[in-house]
Design a protein around this motif. Structure first.
Motif, PDB file in Angstrom:
ATOM      1  N   SER A  82       0.841  -1.209   0.000  1.00 12.93           N
ATOM      2  CA  SER A  82       0.000   0.000   0.000  1.00 12.93           C
ATOM      3  C   SER A  82       0.870   1.252   0.000  1.00 12.93           C
ATOM      4  CB  SER A  82      -0.927   0.015   1.213  1.00 12.93           C
ATOM      5  OG  SER A  82      -1.845  -1.035   1.146  1.00 12.93           O
ATOM      6  N   PHE A  83       1.937   1.237   0.797  1.00 14.98           N
ATOM      7  CA  PHE A  83       2.881   2.348   0.845  1.00 14.98           C
ATOM      8  C   PHE A  83       3.465   2.610  -0.538  1.00 14.98           C
ATOM      9  CE2 PHE A  83       7.366   3.649   1.343  1.00 14.98           C
ATOM     10  CZ  PHE A  83       7.216   4.849   2.031  1.00 14.98           C
ATOM     11  N   LEU A  84       3.881   1.545  -1.221  1.00 14.20           N
ATOM     12  CA  LEU A  84       4.509   1.695  -2.529  1.00 14.20           C
ATOM     13  C   LEU A  84       3.515   2.156  -3.599  1.00 14.20           C
ATOM     14  CD1 LEU A  84       6.817  -1.428  -2.500  1.00 14.20           C
ATOM     15  CD2 LEU A  84       7.547   0.970  -2.452  1.00 14.20           C
ATOM     16  N   ILE A  85       2.320   1.560  -3.630  1.00 13.83           N
ATOM     17  CA  ILE A  85       1.382   1.936  -4.692  1.00 13.83           C
ATOM     18  C   ILE A  85       0.712   3.282  -4.433  1.00 13.83           C
ATOM     19  CG2 ILE A  85       1.024  -0.447  -5.455  1.00 13.83           C
ATOM     20  CD1 ILE A  85      -1.650  -0.483  -4.030  1.00 13.83           C
ATOM     21  N   SER A  86       0.848   3.797  -3.194  1.00  9.40           N
ATOM     22  CA  SER A  86       0.308   5.132  -2.901  1.00  9.40           C
ATOM     23  C   SER A  86       1.312   6.224  -3.244  1.00  9.40           C
ATOM     24  CB  SER A  86      -0.079   5.243  -1.424  1.00  9.40           C
ATOM     25  OG  SER A  86       1.083   5.333  -0.612  1.00  9.40           O
ATOM     26  N   GLY A  87       2.495   5.835  -3.691  1.00 12.84           N
ATOM     27  CA  GLY A  87       3.524   6.819  -4.008  1.00 12.84           C
ATOM     28  C   GLY A  87       4.341   7.219  -2.795  1.00 12.84           C
ATOM     29  N   GLY A  88       4.343   6.381  -1.759  1.00 13.12           N
ATOM     30  CA  GLY A  88       5.146   6.652  -0.578  1.00 13.12           C
ATOM     31  C   GLY A  88       4.445   7.438   0.499  1.00 13.12           C
ATOM     32  N   LYS A  89       3.124   7.441   0.491  1.00 14.44           N
ATOM     33  CA  LYS A  89       2.372   8.131   1.544  1.00 14.44           C
ATOM     34  C   LYS A  89       2.261   7.226   2.774  1.00 14.44           C
ATOM     35  CE  LYS A  89      -0.432  11.235  -1.260  1.00 14.44           C
ATOM     36  NZ  LYS A  89       0.147  11.035  -2.557  1.00 14.44           N
ATOM     37  N   ASN A  90       2.033   7.842   3.925  1.00 14.37           N
ATOM     38  CA  ASN A  90       1.792   7.064   5.135  1.00 14.37           C
ATOM     39  C   ASN A  90       0.518   6.257   4.973  1.00 14.37           C
ATOM     40  OD1 ASN A  90       3.965   7.803   6.792  1.00 14.37           O
ATOM     41  ND2 ASN A  90       2.975   9.724   7.342  1.00 14.37           N
ATOM     42  N   VAL A  91       0.542   5.020   5.447  1.00 17.08           N
ATOM     43  CA  VAL A  91      -0.644   4.166   5.435  1.00 17.08           C
ATOM     44  C   VAL A  91      -0.831   3.575   6.826  1.00 17.08           C
ATOM     45  CG1 VAL A  91      -0.482   3.612   2.975  1.00 17.08           C
ATOM     46  CG2 VAL A  91       0.611   2.123   4.639  1.00 17.08           C
ATOM     47  N   VAL A  92      -2.091   3.359   7.194  1.00 14.19           N
ATOM     48  CA  VAL A  92      -2.406   2.717   8.468  1.00 14.19           C
ATOM     49  C   VAL A  92      -3.465   1.652   8.229  1.00 14.19           C
ATOM     50  CG1 VAL A  92      -1.797   4.688   9.923  1.00 14.19           C
ATOM     51  CG2 VAL A  92      -4.113   4.496   9.041  1.00 14.19           C
ATOM     52  N   GLY A  93      -3.341   0.547   8.945  1.00 15.01           N
ATOM     53  CA  GLY A  93      -4.338  -0.508   8.857  1.00 15.01           C
ATOM     54  C   GLY A  93      -5.612  -0.097   9.560  1.00 15.01           C
ATOM     55  N   VAL A  94      -6.750  -0.346   8.915  1.00 17.62           N
ATOM     56  CA  VAL A  94      -8.038  -0.007   9.527  1.00 17.62           C
ATOM     57  C   VAL A  94      -8.933  -1.224   9.707  1.00 17.62           C
ATOM     58  CG1 VAL A  94      -8.008   2.411   8.786  1.00 17.62           C
ATOM     59  CG2 VAL A  94      -9.040   0.689   7.297  1.00 17.62           C
ATOM     60  N   ASP A  95      -8.593  -2.347   9.071  1.00 19.21           N
ATOM     61  CA  ASP A  95      -9.388  -3.569   9.238  1.00 19.21           C
ATOM     62  C   ASP A  95      -8.531  -4.761   8.870  1.00 19.21           C
ATOM     63  OD1 ASP A  95     -12.032  -4.882   9.730  1.00 19.21           O
ATOM     64  OD2 ASP A  95     -11.721  -5.538   7.665  1.00 19.21           O
TER      65      ASP A  95
END
Length: 152
Positions: A82-95
């Motif tokens: 998710s981090f890589l395909i978002s272009g390096g944005k912060n990601v957090v698990g929600v489920d």
């Protein structure tokens, strides 16, 4: 912490994927817990990522690969992808939902995370864990939220 300068898109070449993959296996690239578990990323593409973890050192008291190990492997895969395909944005698990189907007592567990949905703010992956014989051990579904903030 892994902070690549490149993102992972449908236009990413195989050579670029190999370069990113080599960076994923650097010291603490996947985080301290992934390092402690011996997680090693083995395949990377715009639609999926795979990694392995040894059973040895990651067992519960009965000698089976720990259910939490399945979840850590799945979250490491889905969060990094998710981090890589978002272009390096912060990601957090929600489920996160895990179903354990079979136990592993030895060898290596392989996880393969495939994108189920990729939106602007939500990415969902299905992660299938298998043993060395290719038998399905568990299925984990995880959803990450892409935050608007950039990593520090």
């Amino acid at each position: 912490m892994f902070r690549p300068g490149a993102s992972l898109t449908a236009q990413t070449t195989d050579d670029e994927c190999r370069t990113l993959l080599s960076q994923l296996n650097g010291p603490q690239a996947g985080g301290e817990l992934a390092d402690k578990m011996g997680i090693e990323f083995v395949d990377l593409a715009p639609g999926h990522v795979s990694a392995t973890a040894p059973v040895s050192g990651n067992t519960q008291p009965m000698g089976l690969f720990h259910g939490g190990g399945h979840v850590v492997l799945a979250e490491s895969l889905a969060s990094m992808h998710s981090f890589l395909i978002s272009g390096g944005k912060n990601v957090v698990g929600v489920d996160l939902n895990a179903t354990h189907l079979r136990a592993a007592r030895e060898g290596v567990v392989t996880g393969r995370a495939e994108v189920l949905h990729q939106g602007r703010t939500i990415v969902s992956h299905e992660v299938k864990m298998t043993d060395e014989a290719g038998r399905l051990l568990s299925i984990v579904r995880i959803t990450n939220m892409i935050l608007r903030t950039e990593p520090k």
